[in-house]
Design an enzyme around this catalytic site. Structure first.
Site, PDB file in Angstrom:
ATOM      1  N   LYS A   1     -14.756 -23.783 -28.911  1.00  0.00           N
ATOM      2  CA  LYS A   1     -14.428 -23.019 -29.561  1.00  0.00           C
ATOM      3  C   LYS A   1     -13.625 -22.510 -30.790  1.00  0.00           C
ATOM      4  CE  LYS A   1     -15.977 -20.438 -25.526  1.00  0.00           C
ATOM      5  NZ  LYS A   1     -17.825 -19.981 -25.352  1.00  0.00           N
TER       6      LYS A   1
ATOM      7  N   MET B   1     -26.876 -18.903 -21.790  1.00  0.00           N
ATOM      8  CA  MET B   1     -27.000 -17.544 -22.234  1.00  0.00           C
ATOM      9  C   MET B   1     -27.301 -17.532 -23.261  1.00  0.00           C
ATOM     10  SD  MET B   1     -25.810 -16.605 -19.832  1.00  0.00           S
ATOM     11  CE  MET B   1     -25.123 -14.705 -20.444  1.00  0.00           C
TER      12      MET B   1
ATOM     13  N   HIS C   1     -19.532 -10.042 -22.232  1.00  0.00           N
ATOM     14  CA  HIS C   1     -19.767 -10.855 -21.320  1.00  0.00           C
ATOM     15  C   HIS C   1     -20.914 -10.669 -20.477  1.00  0.00           C
ATOM     16  CE1 HIS C   1     -18.054 -12.657 -17.950  1.00  0.00           C
ATOM     17  NE2 HIS C   1     -18.817 -13.911 -18.237  1.00  0.00           N
TER      18      HIS C   1
ATOM     19  N   ASP D   1     -27.798 -23.716 -32.929  1.00  0.00           N
ATOM     20  CA  ASP D   1     -26.832 -25.132 -32.002  1.00  0.00           C
ATOM     21  C   ASP D   1     -26.962 -26.588 -33.027  1.00  0.00           C
ATOM     22  OD1 ASP D   1     -26.648 -27.039 -29.729  1.00  0.00           O
ATOM     23  OD2 ASP D   1     -27.036 -25.035 -28.684  1.00  0.00           O
TER      24      ASP D   1
ATOM     25  N   GLU E   1     -18.130 -23.660 -22.431  1.00  0.00           N
ATOM     26  CA  GLU E   1     -16.578 -22.422 -22.755  1.00  0.00           C
ATOM     27  C   GLU E   1     -16.032 -24.335 -22.856  1.00  0.00           C
ATOM     28  OE1 GLU E   1     -16.258 -19.837 -22.229  1.00  0.00           O
ATOM     29  OE2 GLU E   1     -14.536 -19.251 -21.101  1.00  0.00           O
TER      30      GLU E   1
ATOM     31  N   ASN F   1     -26.296 -13.506 -16.570  1.00  0.00           N
ATOM     32  CA  ASN F   1     -28.053 -14.241 -16.358  1.00  0.00           C
ATOM     33  C   ASN F   1     -28.335 -14.172 -15.962  1.00  0.00           C
ATOM     34  OD1 ASN F   1     -29.575 -16.083 -16.477  1.00  0.00           O
ATOM     35  ND2 ASN F   1     -28.637 -18.029 -15.586  1.00  0.00           N
TER      36      ASN F   1
ATOM     37  N   VAL G   1     -21.204 -20.678 -27.171  1.00  0.00           N
ATOM     38  CA  VAL G   1     -21.106 -22.117 -27.304  1.00  0.00           C
ATOM     39  C   VAL G   1     -20.404 -22.386 -25.825  1.00  0.00           C
ATOM     40  CG1 VAL G   1     -21.445 -22.405 -29.629  1.00  0.00           C
ATOM     41  CG2 VAL G   1     -18.873 -22.458 -28.680  1.00  0.00           C
TER      42      VAL G   1
ATOM     43  N   SER H   1     -15.985 -16.650 -20.345  1.00  0.00           N
ATOM     44  CA  SER H   1     -16.343 -16.707 -19.115  1.00  0.00           C
ATOM     45  C   SER H   1     -15.031 -16.354 -19.161  1.00  0.00           C
ATOM     46  CB  SER H   1     -17.263 -17.101 -18.374  1.00  0.00           C
ATOM     47  OG  SER H   1     -17.911 -17.819 -18.060  1.00  0.00           O
TER      48      SER H   1
HETATM   49  N1  LIG Z   1     -23.896 -19.609 -17.684  1.00  0.00           N
HETATM   50  C1  LIG Z   1     -23.630 -18.518 -17.158  1.00  0.00           C
HETATM   51  O1  LIG Z   1     -24.221 -17.797 -16.325  1.00  0.00           O
HETATM   52  C2  LIG Z   1     -22.184 -17.352 -17.974  1.00  0.00           C
HETATM   53  C3  LIG Z   1     -22.220 -16.782 -18.160  1.00  0.00           C
HETATM   54  C4  LIG Z   1     -22.174 -15.723 -18.823  1.00  0.00           C
HETATM   55  C5  LIG Z   1     -20.838 -16.901 -20.368  1.00  0.00           C
HETATM   56  N2  LIG Z   1     -20.805 -18.093 -20.493  1.00  0.00           N
HETATM   57  C6  LIG Z   1     -20.745 -17.605 -20.975  1.00  0.00           C
HETATM   58  O2  LIG Z   1     -21.420 -18.309 -22.329  1.00  0.00           O
HETATM   59  C7  LIG Z   1     -21.127 -19.531 -23.215  1.00  0.00           C
HETATM   60  C8  LIG Z   1     -22.510 -20.822 -23.068  1.00  0.00           C
HETATM   61  O3  LIG Z   1     -22.797 -21.287 -21.970  1.00  0.00           O
HETATM   62  P1  LIG Z   1     -24.254 -21.355 -21.176  1.00  0.00           P
HETATM   63  O4  LIG Z   1     -23.640 -21.637 -19.539  1.00  0.00           O
HETATM   64  O5  LIG Z   1     -24.638 -20.715 -22.343  1.00  0.00           O
HETATM   65  O6  LIG Z   1     -23.712 -23.267 -21.827  1.00  0.00           O
HETATM   66  P2  LIG Z   1     -24.480 -24.477 -22.289  1.00  0.00           P
HETATM   67  O7  LIG Z   1     -23.640 -24.941 -21.841  1.00  0.00           O
HETATM   68  O8  LIG Z   1     -25.993 -24.119 -21.361  1.00  0.00           O
HETATM   69  O9  LIG Z   1     -24.675 -23.733 -24.067  1.00  0.00           O
HETATM   70  C9  LIG Z   1     -24.131 -24.190 -24.825  1.00  0.00           C
HETATM   71  C10 LIG Z   1     -24.641 -24.781 -25.458  1.00  0.00           C
HETATM   72  O10 LIG Z   1     -23.446 -24.611 -26.653  1.00  0.00           O
HETATM   73  C11 LIG Z   1     -23.981 -25.798 -27.493  1.00  0.00           C
HETATM   74  N3  LIG Z   1     -22.622 -26.166 -28.740  1.00  0.00           N
HETATM   75  C12 LIG Z   1     -21.884 -27.105 -28.655  1.00  0.00           C
HETATM   76  N4  LIG Z   1     -21.593 -26.890 -29.457  1.00  0.00           N
HETATM   77  C13 LIG Z   1     -21.721 -26.199 -31.246  1.00  0.00           C
HETATM   78  C14 LIG Z   1     -21.205 -25.996 -31.896  1.00  0.00           C
HETATM   79  N5  LIG Z   1     -20.619 -26.962 -31.899  1.00  0.00           N
HETATM   80  N6  LIG Z   1     -22.342 -25.043 -32.512  1.00  0.00           N
HETATM   81  C15 LIG Z   1     -23.615 -24.526 -31.842  1.00  0.00           C
HETATM   82  N7  LIG Z   1     -23.464 -25.207 -30.899  1.00  0.00           N
HETATM   83  C16 LIG Z   1     -23.151 -25.671 -29.931  1.00  0.00           C
HETATM   84  C17 LIG Z   1     -24.496 -26.990 -26.581  1.00  0.00           C
HETATM   85  O11 LIG Z   1     -24.996 -27.737 -27.988  1.00  0.00           O
HETATM   86  C18 LIG Z   1     -25.115 -26.001 -25.529  1.00  0.00           C
HETATM   87  O12 LIG Z   1     -26.679 -25.704 -26.404  1.00  0.00           O
HETATM   88  C19 LIG Z   1     -19.840 -20.015 -22.745  1.00  0.00           C
HETATM   89  O13 LIG Z   1     -18.871 -19.634 -22.884  1.00  0.00           O
HETATM   90  C20 LIG Z   1     -19.985 -19.818 -20.522  1.00  0.00           C
HETATM   91  O14 LIG Z   1     -18.562 -19.136 -20.006  1.00  0.00           O
HETATM   92  C21 LIG Z   1     -22.170 -17.828 -19.576  1.00  0.00           C
END
Ligand SMILES: NC(=O)c1ccc[n+]([C@@H]2O[C@H](COP(=O)([O-])OP(=O)(O)OC[C@H]3O[C@@H](n4cnc5c(N)ncnc54)[C@H](O)[C@@H]3O)[C@@H](O)[C@H]2O)c1
Length: 287
Positions: free
Chosen positions: A97, A17, A140, A36, A92, A143, A90, A119
């Site tokens: 968080k 995301m 929100h 990151d 979930e 993707n 970051v 999410s």
């Molecule tokens: N994947 C989806 O389709 C989707 C859709 C809507 C919302 N979301 C939400 O978006 C957020 C991210 O999801 P995602 O799918 O991109 O996850 P992901 O696992 O692909 O990426 C998460 C990133 O956060 C980084 N991270 C972890 N701790 C950190 C910190 N302390 N500082 C900076 N970066 C840090 C990780 O290294 C990783 O690169 C979550 O809350 C998820 O629920 C995801």
């Protein structure tokens, strides 16, 4: 035309995301600092952002008459101090968080909106982690972010009017439309979608049908655009399990307890498109 250079967006988390939100902002001329924890993640993220920007341009999903915003990457969370808005994307995990938001809240200028892409964690819960809860709001994004123009915006009990105005201005600059909902675990979209995907995985686990058949029935008979299990692969099965766990803990709804099929895929590293294999085989990791 608005001057999108007046926005300075910081995006925290360079995963599925974070890179999608970054590519969408850059494509609309908004400069981004993407943060990151590791340089290797940021290197991968730069490639992913570049690829998504290219796809967005080919599909006409970004304005053709506007130069892209500048991208900087960083491992220093202190860089949020330069932001006019922070988007948190970051992992979930409430623990991760909470640590990130507490630090961000200390480092930003008062009045800077903290926009979470969670999410399902309630915005009121997140607001309780920071010193100025009026700055916290949910946005929100879905993707692939550069293609999905509507954003579910979640207003917490304490979210301030200035924060709502700032998030509306940022989303407009990014060419997005918002639909505002009240706070609740999983809001509207995850509360409906995630238990449905979980049920689809359970049907596969019980041998009622294979993934292709479940998706084809949902697409061809019920008009679902991609099918729930292809959607699981697009979301990332690890993120789906984390989101279902958040929902299950906060609602007690058993339909949100992550199914064994999803859990075993995470244990096997079969996370969907991002690892190259989930319910479907993609040959290589895709973003
Ligand atoms: N994947 C989806 O389709 C989707 C859709 C809507 C919302 N979301 C939400 O978006 C957020 C991210 O999801 P995602 O799918 O991109 O996850 P992901 O696992 O692909 O990426 C998460 C990133 O956060 C980084 N991270 C972890 N701790 C950190 C910190 N302390 N500082 C900076 N970066 C840090 C990780 O290294 C990783 O690169 C979550 O809350 C998820 O629920 C995801």
């Amino acid at each position: 035309m608005t001057d999108n250079g007046t926005h300075r967006l910081v995006v925290l988390g360079a995963g599925v995301m974070g890179t999608g939100i970054t590519a969408t902002a850059l494509g609309h001329g908004v400069p981004v600092v993407l943060i990151d924890v590791e340089d290797v993640t940021l290197q991968r993220a730069r490639d992913s952002v570049e690829r998504q920007l290219r796809h967005a341009r080919l599909l006409g999903a970004t304005p053709a008459d506007r130069p892209a915003g500048a991208l900087l990457t960083s491992t220093d969370i202190g860089d949020v101090g330069t932001a006019t808005a922070v988007v948190e994307a970051v992992t979930e995990s409430p623990e991760i968080k909470q640590a990130v938001l507490t630090e961000v809240s200390r480092a930003i200028w008062p009045g800077t909106p903290i926009i979470s892409n969670t999410s399902g964690i309630p915005i009121n819960e997140m607001a309780s982690w920071v010193s100025r809860p009026e700055e916290v709001v949910g946005a929100h994004f879905m993707n692939p972010t550069y293609l999905i123009r509507t954003v579910e915006v979640v207003r917490g009990t304490d979210t301030g009017e200035a924060t709502m105005t700032a998030v509306a201005a940022l989303l407009a600059a990014m060419g997005r439309e918002m639909i505002v909902v009240n706070d609740s675990p999983g809001f509207v979209t995850s509360r409906l979608l995630h238990p449905m995907i979980n049920a689809a995985a359970r049907l596969v686990g019980a041998g009622v049908a294979d993934a292709e058949s479940v998706d084809a029935l949902m697409q061809n008979c019920l008009g679902h655009p991609t099918g729930p299990l292809r959607t699981a692969d697009l979301i990332g099965i690890d993120n789906l399990v984390d989101s279902l766990t958040v929902l299950h803990k906060r609602t007690g709804d058993e339909s949100c307890r992550p199914s064994e099929v999803l859990l075993s895929k995470v244990r096997a590293g079969e996370l969907g498109r991002k690892s190259g294999r989930g319910f479907y085989d993609y040959g290589k990791a895709l973003s």
